[in-house]
Structure formats: C-alpha cells, structure tokens
Scaffold this active site. Structure first.
Site, short mmCIF file in Angstrom:
data_model
loop_
_atom_site.label_atom_id
_atom_site.label_comp_id
_atom_site.label_asym_id
_atom_site.label_seq_id
_atom_site.Cartn_x
_atom_site.Cartn_y
_atom_site.Cartn_z
CE1 TYR A 150 -3.15 -2.83 5.12
CE2 TYR A 150 -2.72 -0.53 4.57
CZ TYR A 150 -3.05 -1.82 4.18
OH TYR A 150 -3.27 -2.09 2.86
CB SER B 18 -0.88 -0.01 1.25
OG SER B 18 -1.37 1.28 1.53
#
Length: 251
Positions: free
Chosen positions: A164, A150
């Site tokens: 995350y 990401s």
C-alpha cells in the site's frame, strides 16, 4: 461582483471512491462550494446511495459507478460524465483500498498478486484517470487533479502495509512529474497526504498520543483541503504534497 473565496460554482468534479468515508466528505465539500459532483464507486449501489444522499442535501450530484482498475470501465465512466455535463474540471483520485478491504502482513510473507491490487488501484488507476480527463482540461486551459495519498509513503510504520505504501509513493512521484508537464496550460496537480484518520477502530486512541492536534482526521478535514486545492485561489500551487496529519509528522 466577486465570488466568495474558494467558490467552485460552475465547476464539474469527479471523485473516485466517493461512496463513503473520506471520499464522501470530499464530494460533499466540493458540492457545498458549488461544484457539480460525480460520485464514483466500484459498487454501483454505493455510488447511487451516496449521490442520492448529496441530492437530498440540496447538491448537484450524480452516480458514476466503475471499477477504476479496469481502464475500459474508467474511460467509459469519464465519457459518460463528460456527456452529461460537457466536461470535467476537477479530478480527485481518492479510491485507495481494494474492494475486498485493506490487508496487513509482513512483506517477506506476501505474494505479488497481493501487491498488484494496490498498484492497480493507487498508481495505474490514478494514471488512467488522469489520461482520461487531461485532454479536456488542457483544451480548456483549466483543470485540477488531486491525488489522495497517505503519510505511509513518507514514514515507515510497523503495520504490514508495504505494498500500500509503495503504491502511494508511486502516486507522489507521478503527480510531481505530471505537474511539470501541465502547469503552463492551466492544470495544477497536487497530492493531499493523510495521517491517522477516524475511519478505523483504534484511530482516535493512536491520534491522541501521536498528533499535535490530539485527534484523528475526519472527512470534513479532507474535504476542506481538497476544496482549497480545487479552487481558483490555489492556481499557483502545483506539484506539491500537502500533509494533512494533525502534526504527527512535521518535516
């Protein structure tokens, strides 16, 4: 006779977190290019439904349920896929959100057990998966490992996703090191780093404002990127983090 560009005919792929969304898009793209695809999901029913969907579309797919945060389950699943097809040529580590869903919140108010879910999935899951599939790839002298990451590893965003993002940053560091160990034996290792995707409410509105291509990314976009990195044509590409973000970040 020459095969079409980016053909994956005869290749065997395993995609984690492929029961829906981006993962299913990846599985479908690989299958469309000719690969046999094993659909992994922690929830067996979701893996089975996705595999059946691909089979009904005319592709060669099987369900491969396992919780990849459990090394024993992961190894057993990989062994089963190898027994079915004789090996694994392409490993796509796509699973990125714990079964319970994404959590948000300020880091200062978070607890270590919350971080662990992301580290176990996005870093240890990737590492255990690579350790399971690599021996066969190295022995045959050909393999593709692709980690879905990401853009949160690259740019901070006020969304409360520190754990995350940290797990994705760890994955980036890992794939670069692994690529340096395996390239001379025919195994490439890359990451595809995703920007704003159309899998959550509000994504399109944000993407229209922030992306040079004024839309959010789709499963088809991700699948196309993975299919290229998995192909023979990408044999000179390794150790790279490829941004797929619609131009929201350009450096």
């Amino acid at each position: 006779m020459f095969l079409p560009l980016f053909s994956l005919t005869g290749r065997r792929a395993l995609v984690t977190g492929a029961g829906r969304g981006m993962g299913l898009g990846i599985a479908r793209a690989l299958a469309r290019q000719g690969a046999q695809v094993a659909v992994n999901e922690a929830l067996p029913e979701r893996a089975q439904e996705a595999a059946e969907c691909l089979v009904n579309e005319g592709y060669d797919a099987i369900a491969a349920p396992a919780d990849i945060t459990d090394p024993a389950q992961l190894r057993e699943m990989v062994t089963g896929v190898k027994a079915r097809w004789g090996g694994i040529d392409i490993f796509v580590a796509n699973a990125g959100v714990p079964v319970g869903g994404m959590t948000y919140g300020r880091f200062v108010e978070s607890a270590p057990e919350e971080w662990k879910a992301y580290i176990d999935l996005n870093l240890y899951g990737l590492m255990h998966g690579c350790q399971a599939v690599l021996p066969g790839m190295l022995e045959q002298g050909w393999g593709r490992i692709i980690a879905i990451t990401s853009e949160s590893w690259r740019a901070g965003v006020p969304m409360g996703i520190a754990a995350y993002a940290a797990s994705k940053a760890g994955a980036v560091g890992f794939i670069r090191q692994l690529a340096s160990e395996t390239g001379r034996q025919g195994v490439t290792v890359n990451a595809l780093s995703l920007g704003t995707m159309n899998n959550w409410e509000g994504a399109e509105a944000i993407a229209r404002k922030s992306c040079a291509v004024a839309r959010a990314g789709s499963p088809q976009d991700v699948g196309a990127g993975v299919a290229y990195l998995a192909s023979e044509e990408a044999s000179w590409v390794t150790g790279q983090v490829h941004a797929l973000n619609g131009g929201s970040l350009t450096a």
